[in-house]
Structure formats: C-alpha cells, structure tokens
Design an enzyme around this catalytic site. Structure first.
Site, PDB file in Angstrom:
ATOM      1  N   VAL A 128       0.834  -1.208   0.000  1.00 14.17           N
ATOM      2  CA  VAL A 128       0.000   0.000   0.000  1.00 14.17           C
ATOM      3  C   VAL A 128       0.862   1.248   0.000  1.00 14.17           C
ATOM      4  CG1 VAL A 128      -1.688   1.313   1.333  1.00 14.17           C
ATOM      5  CG2 VAL A 128      -1.930  -1.171   1.110  1.00 14.17           C
ATOM      6  N   CYS A 129       1.928   1.255   0.797  1.00 18.19           N
ATOM      7  CA  CYS A 129       2.783   2.433   0.894  1.00 18.19           C
ATOM      8  C   CYS A 129       3.431   2.750  -0.452  1.00 18.19           C
ATOM      9  CB  CYS A 129       3.846   2.208   1.958  1.00 18.19           C
ATOM     10  SG  CYS A 129       4.849   3.657   2.309  1.00 18.19           S
ATOM     11  N   THR A 130       3.864   1.707  -1.160  1.00 16.04           N
ATOM     12  CA  THR A 130       4.473   1.911  -2.474  1.00 16.04           C
ATOM     13  C   THR A 130       3.477   2.515  -3.447  1.00 16.04           C
ATOM     14  OG1 THR A 130       6.001   0.069  -2.148  1.00 16.04           O
ATOM     15  CG2 THR A 130       5.592   0.759  -4.412  1.00 16.04           C
ATOM     16  N   TYR A 151       2.494   6.303  -2.162  1.00 13.39           N
ATOM     17  CA  TYR A 151       3.476   7.377  -2.061  1.00 13.39           C
ATOM     18  C   TYR A 151       4.681   7.225  -2.981  1.00 13.39           C
ATOM     19  CZ  TYR A 151       0.917   8.169   2.299  1.00 13.39           C
ATOM     20  OH  TYR A 151      -0.066   8.386   3.219  1.00 13.39           O
TER      21      TYR A 151
END
Length: 952
Positions: free
Chosen positions: A536-538, A541
């Site tokens: 999710v972070c990749t 952001y």
C-alpha cells in the site's frame, strides 16, 4: 507490443484477447486478407475454423469431394446427414456462423492461375503431390503465400513458401523492453541510469533504443534509434548527449525491434533439399525420414490410384514463418509391444463415424474410449477445443461412459473469437451448459453433464468421494495457477490421471500426470500470487512502475464509484451513525472527499465534481505530500524521485478523458444521463473555474485505510451525509473490463496515466491498461487448438492401458518463434524415512475399525506398523494432537475416537458419503524437508460421532 487505439472497423471487444498477441496493424492486415483453402477433411476443418475465428477478410472453401464415413472422425462441421454431399458445401453454413464478419465462399471449379491471383494466401490439405507442385509454382510466381498441410494417422507434415524477400515486421511475440529512467548525464557518451525500483531490465550491447516522456533533455524524445552499451554497473551508454539540454526528470528508454527478411524456395526445389525445423540432430534425422515417407506415400497413390490400407505391411511407418518444412509424429501413442498393435481386421471400416480413428487404433480401442468417464474442468477456449475432441473421438459416447464439464462462468462477447462452441445468442448463458449442448450436437451419442458449481474447497460436498469414484480421469483447462493447483491436488488425492493445458498468446503447454508413473503437477516456482497487490505504501506514495499507478487507479475506481455508493446506501438504512460499526466509517469518506457538498442534479454538476476530483488527486494531493512533516522532515529523499503537481489543461487529451470518464461514472452512480461529446466538454471546461478548497471536503484525512475518526469528525461526516439520505439509493458500479462504452477502462487508463505523469513514470496506453488491470491473458485460436490436440494424444495413451513412463510426453510450443518440444515427464520423487519409502502418490491407510479407533490406538498403529512416532497430527490447519500439550490435554485427546476428536476441534462432522478423513502428521526424527504421505483414515459407515469437550 504497440497496440494503438483500434479503428472503428475493428471489433475490439470481440478480438480483445487476440489484439494483445497480434497488435492492431497485423489485425488490420488480417481483416483484409483473402484466403483459399483446398481440402475440407479433418485438418482442413481445423484450419478453416481458426481462420474464421481469427477474423480473416474472406475464406474460400474448395473441396468438391463427397463426405464419407471416415471424415466424421475429425471433421466437426460434418455429420451423418452430409454423407455423399460435397465437403465444402456441407461445411460452409456452420463455418459462416462462427464469425459474421468473415465472408465464407465455396468454389467448385479447378484451381487455375487466374483464380490464385485473387488471394494473398493459399492452403492445400489432403492434396496429391502433382497438385501441390502445380499450385506451389504458380503461387511462388505471383508472390502468393503458399502452405501445404497434411496428416496421415499419427504423422503430420507442414510446408510454407512465402516467396523471396518476405518481410517480417515483428519477428517474435516479445514486447519491446521499456524501463523508467532515473537520470541521464550530459557527455560523450551520455550515461543513462535506470530506476532500480522498476526491477531488472535485460538490455544487451548493440540493442537499438529510443526515448519518450523525458523532461529537460527533450532532444532524446522520439529520436532515431540509438545503439547502447551496457556497463558493468547496469548503466547504459547512449551516445553523445553533450550538446543536449540538461536532464530534469522522468521518461522511459524503449527497445526498438527491427524487422527481418526471409526467402523461401518453391516446393519443387524444397522437395529435393528440405530445410526442416527441428531442435536436435536426432530430430533432423527423423524429420528427413518422415519427408521420404510422405514422398513414398505420394508415389504409392500415384501408382495404385489409392492410399495404402490401414496397417498395410508394405508401409513401414505475424511471426517468423517455417523454414520451410515441419514434420510431427505421435507414434508414441501406439503400444510399444508389437504384439499389442492392432491388426488389419480390427482396423477395417465399420461404416461408422469413428472409421478414421479405428483405422489407426482398432475397434477394440474404440470400445474402451466409449466407456470412459471424464471430468473436464473449464469450458473456456481450451475447454471448448477439448470437448470438441472428446465428441469426435467418442470419449464416453457409449455404455456407462460420459463426460462432465464443470464451469461457473458465463459467456462474454470476447469469448467468441476463440471459444468456437459459443455463438452470439449464447452471450450471458452458462458456459458449461452451452458447451455441453454444442458438443452433443457434434456427436449425438456423447453423454455430457454440465455443472455450474466451481471446483474448489467450498464445493467438496459436491465434488467429493462419491463423485470422484465415478471418474476415470480429469482434463483441466484453467486460467489461473491457483485453480490448477487445487484440481491437481484433487487428482493426487483420488489417484486420477490429469491432462492439463494452458496458453498465453502464441505460447502453449500440454502436460500429463499419471498416478505412480509421473511426477505430480507443480506450478512454476517463480510465479507470484496472481492477485497479490503491491504494498500500500508503495502504491500510495512511492510508485515506480506502471503497475503501481494502475493499481492506484483501480483502487480509485472502487472507492469512488462502488464502495462510496454501497456505504451511502447502507447509511440510508441505518437510523444514525451510531448504528455503523466504527471500522466501517472510513469507507464513507470517499463519498465526501473531493466531492461537492450537494448531490448532483445535472451533467454540469457531474463535470464539476470530476474536475474537482482531478484537482484534488493530481495537484492538491501531490502538493500536500511535498510539504514537510510536523518535525520538518520530507517524505522523499534523494535519489527517490519526487512527484510533481499537474496543472489542469483542457487542451491535454488525458486531462479531458479523465474528466469525461469520471463525470460519466458519477452520473451513472446517481442515475443521471451522461455525455460522450468531447468537443462540448472541452468548451465547458474552458469556462468552468477550478474548484477551490471551499468547494471540496478537506476535513477528512486522505489516508482512508488508516483513518481514525474522532467525535467531531463523525459529526461532520453525519452532517455531510444529510444531503444524500433523502434521495433514492445510489447505483454501485462494478468494474467491467470488456464493455468499451461504460467508461470503466477509460477512467482507470486516464487516472493511471496522470498519476504516472505526477511521478515521471512512462504511462501505459489504453490497451495495456486494460490487459494489466483486467488480468487479461492474451490468446489466439491457433495456440488453443494446438495444445488441445496435444492433450488428445496423451488421452489415447491413458485410455489405452498401463504404459511405462517413457510413453508419455509433456509438450511446449511457441508459434511465434517456431519452437516446439516434447519430452518425457519426470518420475515421481522417492522419499525415505526409516524403513518407510513413498512418493507423492502414496498414502498411509488406516481403517477405522469397529468399534472405531481412539486416537491412542491410531498412534500406536502407526508406530507398530511403520515405525512412526507422531509428534503432531493435523487436519488442514487444525491441530488435533501435539506432544507439546500438557499431559492432561494429551490424555483427553488420546481417549477420544478419531472422528469425535475431529468434530470437537474443527466443528465438522463427516458427510454420510465421505470415505476417508485426510490427516497430516509430523514425526520424531524427521528432517525439515520431509513431507510424509497423507494419512487416510478410512471411515466406518456405522461409526457415529460422540459428544464431549476438549480443553482449549
């Protein structure tokens, strides 16, 4: 692969899977092609079917010969009512129904020089050598592509002559390498650094490349192809850049594939010195022997006026085109022992539809085929081909035999270009039922039972012990490794032969797995989980690939147009927000985040909402991410590329496409009429002001997945929802990739492309976006038909009786590169522990007995009979026993009957028809890589579960 926006004349929905293989230019050439096909026996019917499904412009059939009984063994367009009727005329009507866009004609005269000049391609099947030489010479003279295809029993021959200096625009199916750029230096040579997060890229010295999307050093964008040199550190030398502007950000380096030219000799010359396609010297020698054998057959027919009789003792037995001969044989389908070969009497004609097959294998084998009971899993493209083959060979067409076809899917329009048992009127119907009815029409003796339940862990009460006890074998035609693993595990559990096939574009494979003879099925070790999302972070952001941006865009679609509507509808049914579970509250946020404060009433309102969300997603949201955190730190640090906010521009096509798609989807969700008028939308956007912060809803956190709402935010959310709760329910939109008029793919394409621009990532075009997001597997009819035929060859061996390992073949083909190989499967690996020896096909069998065994009795039996001291016993993921438990808990378990223990731990009671409980065990002294055979605890029908309790 450069799949451009398709023309209005091309039915993209119908040919969507094929477009990903051939590309638009090749498809357009295919649509304009005129093909002459002479010879409509089994092989000719197969060629005709594939050409019509693929969408050639016109197909002219030539075969004035009358239909005979032996034709029906392989010619699926003919039936008993067509006997004595011209093969071409009898086949025309059914062929034409496969694809209304293809003109199917019948020609009844002689093949003349004037006739041949009307075609781009001429195909001869089941023709004599004299005709091949005459037609081949004329085609070579007039630069008409010429092919000869022939089969004789288990042997096949293919020849092609595409003339002198034939240009192949795209020699292989491989997509050009594309990689995101990290930096480009000025100098001689300039050094290009690739983004490391984008993964490995396999550029080689001398590759030609061009560039796109570069900011700053714009001189490189769309430049003439440049050669590269690969440095030891992975950077690329790209030539002199010293006079170019300074590199700023973004862009992609793209491999340029070059065309190739091939030259072919005419048939008369190629007969004398054949150039054959083969993988090894042994294969070359075998091909030359078959070449001479075919010449001998032609000579025999010329002298005798007829082909040899079956088992006559006088006979001993878009991409790169072939160069020029291909020979194939499946003589391994025949018994190795000459004593078991059929005799001429057994192979004599019976005046039945199986005469052609009886001529090869004999009437006794035909009888065995008719009594087989097979399960076909999957009625898609390969499944339809397999079912067609089952009907032709008579599998399960007599006695107690039969075929069960299982598929839960329904027919879509995109299926029709490959799944030839389906027609336009079948769209929306269950695949299994339509395929079963169509197969029965091919052979009225075939017994086909359709099942629309999925074959997975949720339906083991349907596909259980009783079901599989009535099955002789399984054929699998599935499009995911997860489904393949499950079906293969069922076959291993029930000791059933498995025939398995799959394709991807011009690649295909066919495999066979036989209990106690071959290894079991294993999915490719390097294949990732098919539905596994990126972190999710990749995605949120730090996207660095087009796949990241597409996953983000797909999530946007779900949140804005499905989850939000479901949340609003759910809220309308509640009396207050207090009735809503706290964890579900963040699902309501997309409704108001980036939306107007009032429900839309007009098309203009929808456009305003879409424009506002554009501003929020690609400008304001990105600008927010670039601001320092509370401690003054930034989210990004060198060398990670920072995103760049975009400025809305009504002159940019992708900006307008996003607003058009988003506004239409928003209108659909609210039951309002939309619009496809792009010029009018552009004019509207020129005068509409960009929404400011006061028009949006910035009071809620943008990180929806981790949002935590306090009392004040809950109250604000409640107030914002008041304007929605008085109207009719919203319509949640479920993503549909194959409807090109619903704006679903358009939205995802535009959103992902704009997100890519934010981060300097090379974007995907619409076709690539559709393939990635829709998880579409590129496919063409020819690969499908080929692997189904290879499966059919292994079916003959399985049905024929016990065969040694060396008789079976796995197969792999790559039609684009003329690669084809067959090899003997591996034997099952042998494992040992103490005195116990086993393979993947073995299991420990322990009868329950009367009265039923206790757990202690079972463990004692395993130690006494097999020397196994059990440390742990499980059923699935449920632990039934462990030596690490307390003595009190162990004593409780050991005193229980096994079925009682399973019921208490898992809550499951064995079904009445269940024959075994499958248990897993680990033992004292085992190695880490030891996998013991499953323990089959054979249930006693009279045993009834007791009731007691086990301490947790």
């Amino acid at each position: 692969m450069d799949v451009l926006e398709t023309s209005k004349l091309l039915d993209e929905e119908l040919y969507s899977r094929q477009l990903y293989v051939l590309g638009l230019p090749a498809m357009q050439r295919l649509q304009g092609a005129k093909v002459l096909l002479s010879g409509l026996q089994g092989l000719g019917a197969e060629v005709a079917k594939n050409l019509v499904l693929m969408g050639v412009g016109s197909l002219t059939l030539h075969d004035p010969h009358p239909t005979c009984w032996s034709d029906l063994a392989a010619q699926f367009f003919l039936s008993e009512k067509d006997l004595a009727r011209s093969r071409a005329e009898a086949s025309q009507e059914l062929l034409a129904k496969l694809n209304g866009a293809v003109q199917v004609h019948v020609y009844t005269g002689d093949i003349t020089e004037d006739l041949l000049q009307n075609f781009q391609v001429v195909v001869l099947t089941t023709s004599n050598l004299e005709e091949q030489l005459k037609v081949g010479t004329l085609c070579h003279k007039h630069r008409v592509c010429f092919l000869v295809a022939d089969t004789r029993g288990l042997v096949g021959q293919l020849f092609c002559d595409f003339g002198e200096n034939f240009t192949v625009q795209d020699p292989t199916e491989a997509e050009p390498l594309t990689a995101a750029i990290q930096h480009i230096s000025k100098g001689s040579p300039g050094i290009l650094t690739l983004r490391k997060e984008a993964g490995a890229h396999y550029f080689r010295d001398g590759d030609l490349v061009t560039f796109s999307g570069i900011e700053g050093m714009v001189e490189l964008n769309h430049c003439d192809p440049r050669p590269i040199r690969v440095q030891e550190d992975g950077t690329l030398e790209i030539g002199d850049t010293s006079n170019f502007s300074c590199y700023s950000r973004g862009g992609a380096v793209i491999e340029v594939t070059s065309s190739r030219t091939v030259s072919h000799e005419p048939l008369d010359a190629a007969l004398l010195q054949p150039r054959v396609v083969a993988r090894s010297p042994q294969d070359v020698h075998r091909a030359h022997c078959l070449h001479q054998a075919f010449r001998a057959l032609h000579k025999f027919q010329q002298l005798r006026g007829r082909p040899p009789q079956p088992w006559d003792p006088a006979v001993s037995g878009k991409f790169m085109p072939l160069d020029q001969w291909l020979y194939f044989d499946a003589l391994d389908c025949l018994p190795e022992d000459e004593e078991h070969l059929p005799n001429p009497e057994d192979c004599s004609p019976r005046c039945c539809r199986y005469d052609g097959q009886i001529a090869v294998f004999g009437a006794g084998f035909q009888e065995k085929l008719s009594h087989q009971r097979y399960l076909l899993v999957g009625a898609g493209a390969i499944g339809c081909e397999l079912l067609k083959g089952f009907a032709l060979v008579g599998l399960g067409a007599g006695g107690s035999g039969g075929v069960t076809v299982a598929d839960m899917d329904h027919i879509e329009r995109s299926n029709l270009s490959r799944q030839f048992l389906f027609r336009t009127q079948d769209i929306g119907k269950p695949k299994a039922k339509v395929a079963a009815e169509a197969a029965h029409r091919l052979n009225s003796d075939l017994r086909v039972t359709p099942l629309t339940h999925p074959l997975d862990s949720t339906t083991e009460h349907i596909y259980g012990d009783e079901f599989f006890s009535r099955v002789d074998g399984v054929a699998a035609a599935l499009d995911s490794f997860q489904a393949r693993r499950y079906v293969a595990a069922r076959c291993t559990h029930y000791l059933k032969p498995l025939l398995e096939a799959g394709t991807q574009g011009t690649r295909g494979s066919a495999s066979v797995f036989i209990p106690h003879v071959t290894e079991e099925y294993k999915a490719p070790a390097s294949t990732p989980s098919e539905d596994a999302p990126y972190p999710v972070c990749t995605v949120r952001y730090f996207p660095s690939t087009v796949e990241h941006t597409l996953q983000w865009a797909r999530g946007e679609f779900e949140g804005l147009f499905r989850q939000s509507a479901e949340a609003i509808n759910r809220q309308q049914a509640l009396t207050s927000l207090a009735d809503t579970d706290g964890p579900n509250l963040p699902a309501l946020l997309p409704v108001v985040l980036g939306a107007l404060r009032s429900r839309p009433r007009t098309w203009r309102d929808c456009v305003m909402w879409a424009l506002g969300h554009w501003q929020l997603s690609f400008h304001d949201g990105i600008a927010q991410l670039l601001r320092p955190n509370e401690d003054g730190t930034l989210l990004w640090s060198d060398p990670t590329p920072r995103p760049k906010p975009l400025e809305f521009d009504a002159g940019q096509d992708m900006h307008v496409l996003y607003v058009l798609a988003a506004a239409n989807l928003y209108a659909q969700m609210h039951g309002l009429p939309g619009s496809q008028d792009q010029p009018a939308l552009r004019e509207m956007l020129k005068v509409l002001p960009l929404p400011g912060p006061q028009d949006l809803a910035p009071v809620f956190p943008s990180d929806l997945a981790s949002a935590k709402l306090g009392p004040e935010q809950v109250q604000r959310l409640h107030e914002a929802l008041k304007v929605w709760s008085v109207d009719a329910p919203l319509r949640p939109l479920r993503f549909e990739k194959d409807d090109d008029s619903n704006f679903h793919v358009d939205f995802v394409t535009a959103a992902a492309s704009l997100r890519a621009q934010n981060y300097g990532i090379p974007p995907a075009n619409r076709a690539q976006s559709k393939r990635i997001v829709g998880q579409i597997i590129p496919a063409i009819a020819t690969s499908t038909a080929a692997v189904a035929g290879l499966v059919g060859l292994e079916l003959y061996k399985v049905v024929g009786g016990p065969r040694p390992l060396r008789a079976f073949r796995h197969s792999y083909l790559h039609l684009a590169e003329n690669s084809f190989s067959r090899w003997v499967p591996s034997a099952p690996a042998i494992q040992k522990f103490n005195s116990l020896t086993w393979t993947c096909w073995d299991r420990l069998k322990v009868p329950a007995g009367q009265p039923e065994r206790t757990l202690k009795s079972l463990l004692d039996h395993l130690q006494e009979q097999h020397g196994l001291k059990v440390n742990m016993l499980l059923q699935g993921k449920a632990m039934l026993y462990s030596v690490r438990w307390s003595p009190e808990k162990q004593a409780q378990c050991l005193s229980l009957r096994v079925t009682e223990l399973v019921q208490q731990v898992t809550g499951q009671v064995p079904e009445p028809e269940q024959q075994v409980l499958v248990l897993e065990l680990s033992c004292e002294g085992e190695d880490e890589d030891t996998t013991f055979p499953p323990l089959h605890y054979e249930l006693c029908k009279e045993a009834a579960p007791l009731h007691s309790n086990i301490e947790p």
